[in-house]
Structure formats: C-alpha cells, structure tokens
Design an enzyme around this catalytic site. Structure first.
Site, PDB file in Angstrom:
ATOM      1  N   GLU A 122      26.777  -8.939  61.064  1.00  0.00           N
ATOM      2  CA  GLU A 122      26.101 -10.329  62.114  1.00  0.00           C
ATOM      3  C   GLU A 122      26.917 -10.463  62.785  1.00  0.00           C
ATOM      4  OE1 GLU A 122      25.230 -12.686  58.339  1.00  0.00           O
ATOM      5  OE2 GLU A 122      23.262 -11.728  57.911  1.00  0.00           O
ATOM      6  N   GLU A 266      19.173  -6.735  56.322  1.00  0.00           N
ATOM      7  CA  GLU A 266      19.081  -7.805  54.240  1.00  0.00           C
ATOM      8  C   GLU A 266      17.606  -8.877  54.240  1.00  0.00           C
ATOM      9  OE1 GLU A 266      22.500  -9.663  53.994  1.00  0.00           O
ATOM     10  OE2 GLU A 266      23.741  -8.663  54.309  1.00  0.00           O
TER      11      GLU A 266
END
Length: 484
Positions: A122, A266
């Site tokens: 991220e 995720e």
C-alpha cells in the site's frame, strides 16, 4: 448475517469439481508474523496443506518461512517492505542482490513456488503523504531487469498491493477515478503491469467502511442482499465489495485499461475489538465472500469474471500490530495465534482443521494474588498492557466483562506468556502468582504461549543485519562508480 448457514451447501456445489485441484483454488491467505507467539513455519505450512490452502501472501521474504515452503506446492507471493523501495529504486545492483537472496536461491528444483513479488505494501496510502510514491516505478523497473537476468520474468510477476483509497467515486461505482495526484503514476504503473502480464492488486475492506461511518448500512457490508442497494443506471449493487471493486474497474477504464485483471490482496473481517467485529460477523462475511467468489458471478461491470486471486486477511491474529486504527487490528485471523480455528469456515474443502504439533509452553498461568486489592495493581496492569496485548479487555473484546480482578489477571498473564513464562515476569512486586489451574472464563481465553525453541529469530536477525550491510556497500560502490 444468518445466511452463512446455507453457505456450506452452496459452496460444496460450486467447488465439487475443484476437490482434487486444491493448488488451483482461487482463495489464499495472508500470513503475517507481527506476533510474539509465532508458530514454527513448518507447523503453519502443514496447517495450510491440511486445509488445502494453495496460495499464500507474505509481507516480507523471511528465510525460515521460505525454507518451510519448499516443496509444498503452495503458490507464494513474497513482499518487499516499503522501507526498501528507495534502496531498490536507486541501484540495479541492489535489486540483483535482493533477487538473489530472496527469490532465486529458493526457486531451485522442488523449491518454493514463488509466483508474485509484492513491491511495497500500500505505498500510495494517503496517510504516507507520498513518501514512497516516487520509488515504486523505478524499483519495479530494476526488479524486472533482475528477473530477466535470471530467466524468471515469464514466471514471477511484479505487483503493487494498493489500498482502496487509491481510487474514489462521487456517488456510484461507474464514476470511479484514481485520486487526481495518482492519475499519472497509476497510468504508468498499470501500463507496466499490463505489459508484463501482472494483475492489479487491491485491498478491499467493507468492515472499515462500516466501522468508520455511522451512516453506512450494515447489511450492505455483507453478501446476503441489502435493503439499501446502490442503483447505478441499469446496475444495482447489493454489497459493498462489488461496489468497491467496480469503482476500481471504472477507474481503470478511465485510463484505458478496463480489461485489466484484478486480484484481491487483502479482504476479511475481524472477530473483536469493535462493536461490529464479532465471530458471527466474521464468519458471515468470509463465508459469504468465498461463496460469492467461487460462484463466478463476477460483478455488474465484470459479469462472470471474478478476481484472478483472493487472499483472505488474515491467517492468524497478530497481537503486536499497531492499534492506532483500532483494537480490531490484532484480531483479523481466521485462526487464533496458535492455529485454532475461530469458527467453522469452509474454504471449499470442508471446515477448517486446527494446527497440529503446536509447541505450547507448559500449562501454567500468571494471575493476580486473590488476597490483593485490585486497586493496588493498577499501575502494574498498565505496564503489562503497554507491552503485551490487552485489547480483548476493552470495549468490543471477548474479555470485556470479567471484572477488575479478572482484568488484572488477564494482563499479568499476557505479559507472563509474552516473556516465555519467565518466573520473574509474574512477580509484579509480589502482587502476581503462578497457577496451574486454567483461569479461562467463558469465552475469555487465558492463553498459554508458544515455545520458541524451534525459532531462529536471532539467526534471522543476524542474517537481516548482514544483508542490509552488504546492500549499502553495494549501493555505495555503485554510486562511486557512476560518479567516475
């Protein structure tokens, strides 16, 4: 949320043809290790094989973990921490060294089946304020060349797991766009991914949407249909996952890559630490997600085209994670820290099996001495909880209602087990005592830690330290040579 009771029946129908092809299962897991109670990697690999989990996503390239995965047949995504991106972006030699130390050395015959390398985690997250943004593409270019040099570019693919905050929509999914400051770099990134046959990896968390907004419809976070659907022209969205996913599809379409394959890096639901974080909700969400993915229904903008891969977050609870986002951060696991299933999730092969051969410490616990006044241990409890995990004691936790003495004992024991049952760690100025009677109360489990006798953390630390030293030497030499 009651619909998960029929989910198993549907799932068996959807997955009967996959029964013997477990390695090709579309659902994998994230294996995080931010814990002081780590299962031996070999036990974890056996657990995944027992449950026919064919894909695993790692957040680093831990040598012990990769060695345990050798010959397992499990497809692996290794991770590069954000902190290494600047180094890998600045030096082709550093990239070659990283590739040699963390990929090629493990991919010998009957070795680790590494399919993806996650370049950062991220890195475009809004809260990072762009600190990693400029390093992503240069690092990927160097790493791609490193893969070419070792003839792995056609097999191992580079990806960048992105948070869903990389894109946005004013109201409906079809209006999805990347954040304005990311449009250029995302166009370049997706072009690179497309050229090299990699999917776009995104992390989607309907739980966080529900947790962060009091106005978010609860039923819209799950997969049972919603009384608050989102109408987008001819398309109707009955769950947040599809809405979020199609917002990304629309954003990709706007930069010319509407057919880009998408993987979910995720997705999951925590079991405690917030009002909406419960075992029942986690089971309902994860089972509903699996049925939804395996049905191949796809989404309104991609009917019949599910994500290429989905990685549940997470395999285990991680009690040392930061709780700045909320206490739930330590409770995402489908398993507790010691490999015990929290609920009867069906990944397509029957209910979860528990870990075997768990090297528990001896069955003993540290509790507050019953003759002590609970008020006298307040400071000791705070000290214990500043190091060990006490999030289950707070609002939304499974130990929230065990009373002051119970709270103190739980804190003492958490610290004691974290210290591997060192006798001195249960002293607390004479306020603690060791017991051989399990003090567990109802659903509030007083844990027994895991022995680290099979762990090579010290060796791993030395290895990592030497690796960083060598890396910086290589960078220094490279910079000197370039200046000549």
């Amino acid at each position: 949320m009651e619909a998960f009771h029929w989910a198993n029946i549907l799932l068996w129908g959807f997955l009967l043809r996959r029964w013997l092809l477990w390695v090709d299962s579309a659902v994998g897991v994230n294996w995080g290790t931010v814990s002081s109670h780590k299962l031996p990697p070999a036990v974890v690999v056996d657990l995944m094989k027992e449950n026919r989990i064919g894909k695993v996503k790692l957040f680093d390239a831990d040598p012990d973990v990769l060695l345990a995965l050798r010959g397992s047949g499990i497809e692996v995504m290794v991770g590069i921490p954000n902190e290494l991106l600047a180094v890998l972006a600045s030096s082709a030699a550093a990239s070659d060294l990283w590739m040699s130390q963390n990929v090629t050395r493990y991919m010998v015959k009957a070795g680790v089946d590494i399919r993806y390398i996650a370049v950062g985690n991220e890195p475009f997250l809004t809260s990072y304020q762009g600190q990693y943004q400029s390093f992503v593409l240069p690092a990927m270019l160097n790493l791609q060349q490193s893969l070419v040099k070792v003839n792995l570019a056609g097999y191992v693919k580079l990806v960048v797991p992105c948070n869903a905050d990389a894109y946005q929509s004013a109201s409906v999914p079809s209006e999805g766009t990347f954040r304005p400051e990311l449009t250029q770099i995302m166009t370049q990134l997706v072009s690179f991914l497309n050229l090299n046959g990699s999917p776009f990896v995104v992390n989607i968390y309907p739980f966080l949407s529900l947790y962060q907004s009091a106005d978010f419809p609860q039923d819209y976070a799950f997969f049972d249909g919603s009384s608050h659907p989102v109408v987008d022209g001819q398309n109707v969205y009955y769950n947040a996952f599809d809405g979020n996913y199609d917002t990304l599809v629309a954003a990709l379409n706007r930069i010319g890559y509407g057919q880009m394959p998408i993987a979910i890096g995720e997705v999951g639901w925590p079991t405690e630490g917030a009002l909406s974080a419960t075992v029942t909700a986690a089971e309902a969400f994860n089972q509903g997600l699996i049925v939804h993915i395996m049905s191949n229904r796809g989404t309104p903008l991609r009917p019949g085209v599910p994500p290429v891969d989905v990685y549940l977050f997470s395999l285990f609870d991680e009690e040392q994670k930061s709780i700045l986002p909320g206490n739930f951060e330590r409770h995402w696991g489908i398993y507790s820290f010691d490999g015990q299933a929290k609920y009867p999730l069906n990944l397509g092969n029957g209910r979860l099996e528990n870990a075997k051969n768990v090297p528990y410490l001896p069955p003993r616990w540290c509790i507050m001495s019953p003759i002590q006044d609970p008020a006298a241990v307040t400071n000791h409890m705070k000290l214990a909880c500043s190091v060990a995990d006490c999030t289950t004691l707070y609002y939304g936790g499974s130990c929230n209602a065990i009373g002051d003495k119970g709270n103190n004992s739980y804190a003492f024991n958490s610290y004691y087990q974290m210290q591997k049952q060192d006798a001195g760690s249960c002293d607390f100025d004479g306020l603690g005592m060791i017991t051989f009677l399990n003090p567990t109360v109802g659903n509030c489990r007083f844990l027994v830690g895991i022995s680290d006798r099979n762990c090579s953390c010290i060796g791993c630390g030395i290895f990592c330290g030497l690796w960083m030293m060598v890396l910086w030497v290589v960078i220094y030499i490279s910079l000197v040579m370039n200046s000549l």
